[in-house]
Design a protein around this motif. Structure first.
Motif, PDB file in Angstrom:
ATOM      1  N   PHE A  10       0.834  -1.194   0.000  1.00  0.00           N
ATOM      2  CA  PHE A  10       0.000   0.000   0.000  1.00  0.00           C
ATOM      3  C   PHE A  10       0.876   1.254   0.000  1.00  0.00           C
ATOM      4  N   THR A  11       1.904   1.249   0.837  1.00  0.00           N
ATOM      5  CA  THR A  11       2.816   2.389   0.949  1.00  0.00           C
ATOM      6  C   THR A  11       3.558   2.621  -0.362  1.00  0.00           C
ATOM      7  N   LEU A  12       4.109   1.554  -0.928  1.00  0.00           N
ATOM      8  CA  LEU A  12       4.860   1.679  -2.170  1.00  0.00           C
ATOM      9  C   LEU A  12       3.969   2.132  -3.323  1.00  0.00           C
ATOM     10  N   THR A  13       2.718   1.666  -3.333  1.00  0.00           N
ATOM     11  CA  THR A  13       1.791   2.060  -4.395  1.00  0.00           C
ATOM     12  C   THR A  13       1.505   3.555  -4.338  1.00  0.00           C
ATOM     13  N   PHE A  14       1.197   4.056  -3.156  1.00  0.00           N
ATOM     14  CA  PHE A  14       0.931   5.492  -3.030  1.00  0.00           C
ATOM     15  C   PHE A  14       2.189   6.311  -3.280  1.00  0.00           C
ATOM     16  N   GLY A  15       3.354   5.769  -2.887  1.00  0.00           N
ATOM     17  CA  GLY A  15       4.603   6.461  -3.180  1.00  0.00           C
ATOM     18  C   GLY A  15       4.835   6.589  -4.673  1.00  0.00           C
ATOM     19  N   ALA A  16       4.540   5.518  -5.418  1.00  0.00           N
ATOM     20  CA  ALA A  16       4.713   5.546  -6.866  1.00  0.00           C
ATOM     21  C   ALA A  16       3.743   6.529  -7.514  1.00  0.00           C
ATOM     22  N   PHE A  17       2.471   6.510  -7.075  1.00  0.00           N
ATOM     23  CA  PHE A  17       1.491   7.449  -7.638  1.00  0.00           C
ATOM     24  C   PHE A  17       1.837   8.890  -7.272  1.00  0.00           C
ATOM     25  N   PHE A  18       2.351   9.090  -6.064  1.00  0.00           N
ATOM     26  CA  PHE A  18       2.807  10.426  -5.669  1.00  0.00           C
ATOM     27  C   PHE A  18       3.880  10.925  -6.634  1.00  0.00           C
ATOM     28  N   PHE A  19       4.838  10.073  -6.953  1.00  0.00           N
ATOM     29  CA  PHE A  19       5.910  10.449  -7.874  1.00  0.00           C
ATOM     30  C   PHE A  19       5.350  10.793  -9.249  1.00  0.00           C
ATOM     31  N   VAL A  20       4.454   9.954  -9.763  1.00  0.00           N
ATOM     32  CA  VAL A  20       3.900  10.172 -11.104  1.00  0.00           C
ATOM     33  C   VAL A  20       3.100  11.474 -11.153  1.00  0.00           C
ATOM     34  N   PHE A  21       2.185  11.662 -10.179  1.00  0.00           N
ATOM     35  CA  PHE A  21       1.362  12.870 -10.181  1.00  0.00           C
ATOM     36  C   PHE A  21       2.205  14.121  -9.959  1.00  0.00           C
ATOM     37  N   ALA A  22       3.270  14.005  -9.146  1.00  0.00           N
ATOM     38  CA  ALA A  22       4.135  15.164  -8.921  1.00  0.00           C
ATOM     39  C   ALA A  22       4.840  15.572 -10.210  1.00  0.00           C
ATOM     40  N   ARG A  23       5.316  14.591 -10.963  1.00  0.00           N
ATOM     41  CA  ARG A  23       5.974  14.904 -12.230  1.00  0.00           C
ATOM     42  C   ARG A  23       4.988  15.549 -13.200  1.00  0.00           C
ATOM     43  N   LEU A  24       3.749  15.022 -13.221  1.00  0.00           N
ATOM     44  CA  LEU A  24       2.751  15.581 -14.128  1.00  0.00           C
ATOM     45  C   LEU A  24       2.342  16.989 -13.711  1.00  0.00           C
ATOM     46  N   SER A  25       2.176  17.212 -12.400  1.00  0.00           N
ATOM     47  CA  SER A  25       1.774  18.543 -11.943  1.00  0.00           C
ATOM     48  C   SER A  25       2.885  19.559 -12.145  1.00  0.00           C
ATOM     49  N   ASP A  26       4.142  19.103 -12.100  1.00  0.00           N
ATOM     50  CA  ASP A  26       5.269  20.009 -12.337  1.00  0.00           C
ATOM     51  C   ASP A  26       5.348  20.482 -13.794  1.00  0.00           C
ATOM     52  N   LYS A  27       4.662  19.779 -14.700  1.00  0.00           N
ATOM     53  CA  LYS A  27       4.698  20.162 -16.110  1.00  0.00           C
ATOM     54  C   LYS A  27       3.817  21.372 -16.414  1.00  0.00           C
TER      55      LYS A  27
END
Length: 325
Positions: free
Chosen positions: A43-60
């Motif tokens: 659960f932790t790793l899944t949310f960590g991965a989605f956090f990374f993906v959404f952060a990269r997308l929001s930074d664009k």
């Protein structure tokens, strides 16, 4: 491209807690029980991965509905990621530090109540007399985590992301302080002090304020090698009351939003339930309040939270990523 990290010191502090836990496991007789921890890790790793993906997308810098979705997704996943990290590390730290054989402090804590003129037993009897009060209080005491997550989700949906980050920070630092102080002031708690036969209080569907006693005995028994599973480990801190501190933190986070009064009402009931269902002395509640206020005041001095609680005409907690400090 690099990922914008909103609060590096907070994650470093979490890493320090993890290292401390590993040191304590090596130095004490406690054993880490991994039997049910894998689902939470996933659960932790899944949310960590989605956090990374959404952060990269929001930074664009996407605009419109997509930009809002990426922005909200980033902070929701970060809040869930950090919450699961807390759920793995803090219960372990709580139980590991309770293996240190500091003497029980019930007499001292009860003396504090007496000095303040607070009658714990009279309050217990008053609550026991009303099944309705019992039901409302028990519900509020047991739903703290759910209410906290709901508040965070609503803040994210309304773009109050600085408040989300602020709450993560004050939540983490407050619980660390409560755990460390609690280890030095262990207690069997007020229900054990005052109530000789809890089964005689038949209005309670579940015996309140005594769930921690077998854990305390196991952790402090030098003949045992206790298994510590962070997933199922209950909170063992009596002084200060972390439930009380959490209620105060939620009120502070919700200040000057439409959620403040509902959150304040819930927190008042939940804090009122703590002497019964948490077995707390009243001085525990006072100490929990003081720590929550002190931590919040200290964190609010950081530049990234400047003006966050100013009236809406002057400032807003919404908008771009806060600056690190």
């Amino acid at each position: 491209m690099t990922l914008t990290v909103t609060n590096k010191p907070l994650y470093l502090a979490m890493g320090a807690v993890f290292v401390l836990n590993m040191v304590l496991f090596a130095a004490t007789r406690a054993v880490l029980d991994l039997s049910t921890i894998w689902d939470v890790l996933l659960f932790t790793l899944t949310f960590g991965a989605f956090f990374f993906v959404f952060a990269r997308l929001s930074d664009k810098g996407f605009g419109g509905l997509a930009g809002r979705a990426f922005y909200s997704g980033r902070y929701f996943c970060e809040a869930m990621f950090f919450t699961t990290l807390i759920s793995l590390n803090i219960p372990a730290l709580n139980h590991l530090t309770m293996t240190i054989p500091f003497p029980y402090q019930d007499e001292l804590l009860n003396a504090g109540d007496v000095a303040l003129g607070l009658d714990w037993l009279a309050y217990f009897e008053w609550v026991h007399a009303s099944p309705t009060v019992i039901a409302v209080m028990e519900w509020s005491y047991n739903k703290l985590s759910l209410v906290g997550l709901a508040v965070m989700a609503l803040l994210i949906l309304t773009q109050e992301t600085r408040r989300v980050l602020f709450h993560m920070e004050i939540f983490f630092y407050t619980v660390i302080i409560c755990v460390l102080i609690g280890a030095a002031f262990p207690a069997l708690a007020a229900v054990d002090m005052y109530i000789e036969d809890i089964a005689a209080y038949t209005n309670f569907p579940n015996a309140p304020g005594v769930y921690h006693l077998p854990w305390m005995e196991m952790l402090r028994d030098p003949a045992q090698s206790p298994l510590i599973n962070p997933v199922s480990a209950p909170g063992l801190v009596t002084f200060p009351s972390y439930h009380t501190a959490s209620g105060i933190l939620l009120c502070i986070t919700a200040w000057r939003t439409w959620m403040f009064w509902p959150v304040a009402l819930y927190s008042a009931i939940m804090i009122a339930s703590s002497p019964i269902f948490g077995g707390h002395y009243f001085v525990d509640l006072i100490a929990g309040t003081a720590i929550a206020l002190a931590v919040s005041a200290a964190v609010l001095r950081l530049r990234r939270y400047e003006g966050m609680f100013a009236p809406r005409r002057a400032a807003s907690g919404k908008g771009a990523l806060p600056q690190t400090a």
